[in-house]
Structure formats: structure tokens, C-alpha cells
Design an enzyme around this catalytic site. Sequence first.
Site, PDB file in Angstrom:
ATOM      1  N   GLU A 139     -37.867 -52.674 -46.058  1.00 21.65           N
ATOM      2  CA  GLU A 139     -37.280 -53.557 -47.066  1.00 21.65           C
ATOM      3  C   GLU A 139     -37.033 -54.977 -46.575  1.00 21.65           C
ATOM      4  OE1 GLU A 139     -36.213 -49.434 -48.620  1.00 21.65           O
ATOM      5  OE2 GLU A 139     -36.483 -50.407 -46.675  1.00 21.65           O
TER       6      GLU A 139
ATOM      7  N   GLY B 178     -37.912 -46.531 -50.666  1.00 20.69           N
ATOM      8  CA  GLY B 178     -37.247 -45.523 -51.475  1.00 20.69           C
ATOM      9  C   GLY B 178     -37.813 -44.134 -51.271  1.00 20.69           C
TER      10      GLY B 178
ATOM     11  N   GLU C 233     -36.175 -42.854 -48.219  1.00 20.21           N
ATOM     12  CA  GLU C 233     -34.792 -42.531 -48.576  1.00 20.21           C
ATOM     13  C   GLU C 233     -34.715 -41.222 -49.355  1.00 20.21           C
ATOM     14  OE1 GLU C 233     -32.320 -46.544 -49.059  1.00 20.21           O
ATOM     15  OE2 GLU C 233     -34.143 -46.568 -50.263  1.00 20.21           O
TER      16      GLU C 233
ATOM     17  N   ALA D 186     -40.083 -47.941 -53.817  1.00 21.09           N
ATOM     18  CA  ALA D 186     -39.682 -48.242 -55.191  1.00 21.09           C
ATOM     19  C   ALA D 186     -40.776 -49.091 -55.836  1.00 21.09           C
ATOM     20  CB  ALA D 186     -38.347 -48.970 -55.213  1.00 21.09           C
TER      21      ALA D 186
END
Length: 261
Positions: free
Chosen positions: A136, A113, A116, A68
Site C-alpha cells: 500500500e 486487501g 489482509e 482492493a
Amino acid sequence: MTSTSFIRTELRPDGIQLLTIDRIAQYNALNIEAVQQLEYLLTQAKADVNVRGIVVTGAGSKAFVAGADINEFKLLAPSESRDFAERGQRVLQQLEDMPIPVVAAINGFALGGGCELALACHIRIASEQAQLGLPEVKLGIIPGYGGTQRLTQLVGRGRALELMLSGGSIKAGEAFRIGLVNRVVPAEQLLTVSFEILAQMIANAPFALTKVLEAVSGALAGGINGYEMEAAAFEACCHTIDFQEGVQAFVEKRPPVFTGM
């Protein structure tokens, strides 16, 4: 279907839609706008009968999606954090729930992300240069786009916890060994192999493909009897013209011609 500012699209003649996350200067990091654009493009693809399958990849050779966007993280107030996570979860669930096959072509870093995003795709093909991980905890947070759930489903509790608690990343070969990716191929063959695998899938009866995806999702969902879902899907397939065509083609020893009916 029209490309958006952060995601390029290409609909191939064989019905495969290529979605390329294109923020190459930021290693294709997902910002909020890119997530919103992905949601829009998936909605469009689901409604387009010409789209038979999807390949998701990243622009350039270094990154699939490197995570992200940290610049947005810095501006995120604690009161906004839950909405941020739930938005990402909703879009990646939409990806996982697509009624057509979705392949992630992982061409480089797939971290946070980005990992993911790959986890939400139905099949994952990695280049030999790919690296995957959910780092993370090194930022003082946890995966928020469904990574804790999907990684555990794919590789098991112990391996998932090792990856997430250490915050480390693994290379493509190790990702293949533990079942995180389906295949590892040379970088120059990544899209070709991804297209070939998807073409093999979409050559089959479209309704049957959708029912396989639904039944497998049922196996992973709580409160659902997956066997009952499977039996109902089997019955539904038996009422289709494609089922009749498939059986007749087998008897006549010829390739079937499926129509999606």
C-alpha cells in the site's frame, strides 16, 4: 446458502463451505460489493449448523485476491476513506471471529486487501506459485483492513515493518519461513490439502474447537486475561456430552462420535 455475484459458494457433504472470490478478470480484487457479499455469506454460514468449517480461495490460478479494487480507490473521497477502512476491518474481524475453523487456500497473488483477507483466516495454505505482500505504501496509503495489526502478530514487528515499509512481496517459501503461511504445497494439491487439514479439525468436538478459537483470540486481545479465558473455556468443555464421549472413546480405544452437545 446461495452464491453471490462475486463470491461462489459450495457446501460439501463433509460440512466444509468453499467460498471462492470470483472476479477473475480483475485478479479477484475486492470491491465494496464483494466485501459486503462476504459479510452476508459469513453471517449465513455462522447461522447454518451444517457448515462445520470454511475454505476461502480465489478463482483461477493467478490470484487469491490481488488487492482492493483500484478503480474504486480512484473515486474515494478523503472524507469517505475512514468509513471504507472501517467497513473492511469489520468484515475481516467477523471472519477472524468465526466460531468454526477458516482456512485460506492461497492460489496466487495475495496482495494488499487480499493478504489482509488471508491474515484474517485462522490457517493459511499457499501454493508454490503464491506471492504475498502489503504494497500500500507504493500508493501513498497504508494497509487499512487490519493488516498492520495481524501481520505484526504473526511474524513479529521487524519482519512486518520490513514488508510494509518496503511495499515488496514475498514468495510462498519465504512466507512459510517467517510464519506467514502454515504450509506450501503444489498448486494442483492446494484445495485437496486445504480440505484434508480442515477435515482433520472438524472431526473433533465442535464446542471445543470454538473454545480454542476464542481462547487464542483472547491471547491477542488487549485488556483480557487469556489464562482466565482458557480456564473458563476448559470448564465449559467439561460440562459437555462430547467431553464424556471423548473420554469414553479413549478408554474403549475407538473413534469418538461427537454431536456438538
